[in-house]
Scaffold this motif. Structure first.
Motif, PDB file in Angstrom:
ATOM      1  N   THR A 100       0.828  -1.211   0.000  1.00 42.63           N
ATOM      2  CA  THR A 100       0.000   0.000   0.000  1.00 42.63           C
ATOM      3  C   THR A 100       0.857   1.254   0.000  1.00 42.63           C
ATOM      4  OG1 THR A 100      -1.814  -1.125   1.162  1.00 42.63           O
ATOM      5  CG2 THR A 100      -1.777   1.278   1.251  1.00 42.63           C
ATOM      6  N   GLN A 101       1.916   1.261   0.818  1.00 45.55           N
ATOM      7  CA  GLN A 101       2.805   2.422   0.869  1.00 45.55           C
ATOM      8  C   GLN A 101       3.505   2.642  -0.463  1.00 45.55           C
ATOM      9  OE1 GLN A 101       3.073   4.643   3.536  1.00 45.55           O
ATOM     10  NE2 GLN A 101       4.021   5.788   1.862  1.00 45.55           N
ATOM     11  N   ALA A 102       3.881   1.568  -1.134  1.00 44.55           N
ATOM     12  CA  ALA A 102       4.525   1.693  -2.443  1.00 44.55           C
ATOM     13  C   ALA A 102       3.573   2.325  -3.452  1.00 44.55           C
ATOM     14  CB  ALA A 102       4.992   0.320  -2.928  1.00 44.55           C
ATOM     15  N   LYS A 103       2.297   1.949  -3.392  1.00 43.62           N
ATOM     16  CA  LYS A 103       1.297   2.523  -4.297  1.00 43.62           C
ATOM     17  C   LYS A 103       1.067   4.003  -3.993  1.00 43.62           C
ATOM     18  CE  LYS A 103      -1.163  -1.851  -4.975  1.00 43.62           C
ATOM     19  NZ  LYS A 103      -2.431  -2.590  -4.700  1.00 43.62           N
ATOM     20  N   ILE A 104       1.069   4.354  -2.709  1.00 42.47           N
ATOM     21  CA  ILE A 104       0.902   5.762  -2.318  1.00 42.47           C
ATOM     22  C   ILE A 104       2.082   6.590  -2.817  1.00 42.47           C
ATOM     23  CG2 ILE A 104       0.850   7.347  -0.353  1.00 42.47           C
ATOM     24  CD1 ILE A 104      -0.700   5.190   1.181  1.00 42.47           C
TER      25      ILE A 104
END
Length: 274
Positions: free
Chosen positions: A262-266
């Motif tokens: 999720t953090q990578a997508k953000i």
């Protein structure tokens, strides 16, 4: 057959872009709408010195705030003001001091438009390309009485109309405010004329319900957002849901991997929308 009266929303002449720098000043309705922008990653500042209900207090906030946002929403709640008897100054918050220290007054149409004119001029002096959206809060004030509350809203609506110069109501010695970059958004009319049902009100029967605020938010998205801003919202929605997800087992390897992805997508999204 038509079963509701739909409020016409005029083209504002500009579009809100992804992660736009914005300022919201005014009543608690400004708080509600401004929070939607914050939740969706717009760089929004909402009532930095507290909720402001009347045009004089709105001006006081803009005088104190030194930012230079491209988009400013001003939401007017009432024409009632309170003066400190000792000094005669208009106060923005009585801070729970005894009521006997203050004198309540009602601003006239001319006084309201004068404070708004000063606020608009100050914003434009700091950033000439600022886009200013004026709106009147649909929240009624029971403490005034419902008829008196409507008179207050009418005063605000007339003052906005005077500022926009729809009827040429400026004084002879006043230069009309340029119509470009100044627009009226009909949040008051949407709730009064389009959402005419108590299901669109909160438990106090005065404030808009979350459903009503969501509807007005969607009207802003439809009429005020650019194509890229709407695309950003579409990409941001699943990530916002992922952030708000509450796992059954937060210490599991699966959830840690979920957080990492999720953090990578953000990070990827914010690189594309700096």
């Amino acid at each position: 057959m038509e079963f509701r009266t739909v409020v016409d929303i005029k083209d504002p002449g500009f579009r809100i872009e992804p992660r736009e720098e914005m300022l919201f000043v005014g009543s608690c309705f400004a708080d509600s709408i401004g929070q939607r922008f914050i939740e969706n990653q717009f760089r929004a500042v909402v009532n930095p010195y507290g909720t402001m209900y009347n045009p004089a207090s709105v001006l006081h906030t803009i005088e104190r705030y030194d930012g230079k946002p491209r988009v400013v929403f001003i939401t007017l709640g009432t024409n009632h003001i309170y003066r400190l008897k000792e000094t005669g100054e208009i106060v923005d918050n009585c801070r729970k001091q005894p009521a006997a220290l203050f004198q309540e007054e009602q601003l006239t149409v001319e006084e309201c438009s004068g404070f708004l004119r000063s606020a608009v001029s100050l914003l434009r002096s700091r950033r000439p390309d600022v886009q200013i959206v004026l709106t009147v809060s649909p929240i009624r004030y029971r403490k005034y009485g419902y008829h008196e509350s409507q008179l207050s809203k009418a005063t605000l609506l007339l003052s906005v109309d005077k500022l926009l110069d729809h009827k040429g109501l400026h004084n002879n010695n006043e230069a009309p405010v340029p119509q470009s970059r100044l627009i009226y958004f009909p949040s008051y009319e949407i709730l009064m004329d389009e959402l005419r049902d108590y299901r669109f009100y909160a438990d106090d029967m005065l404030h808009p319900s979350s459903q009503a605020v969501e509807y007005i938010w969607q009207q802003l998205v439809t009429h005020y957002f650019s194509d890229s801003a709407r695309l950003f919202l579409k990409e941001w929605a699943p990530l916002k849901a992922a952030i708000n997800h509450r796992p059954f087992n937060p210490d599991s390897d699966e959830y840690r991997q979920f957080q990492k992805e999720t953090q990578a997508k953000i990070d990827s999204l914010l690189r594309r929308y700096p």
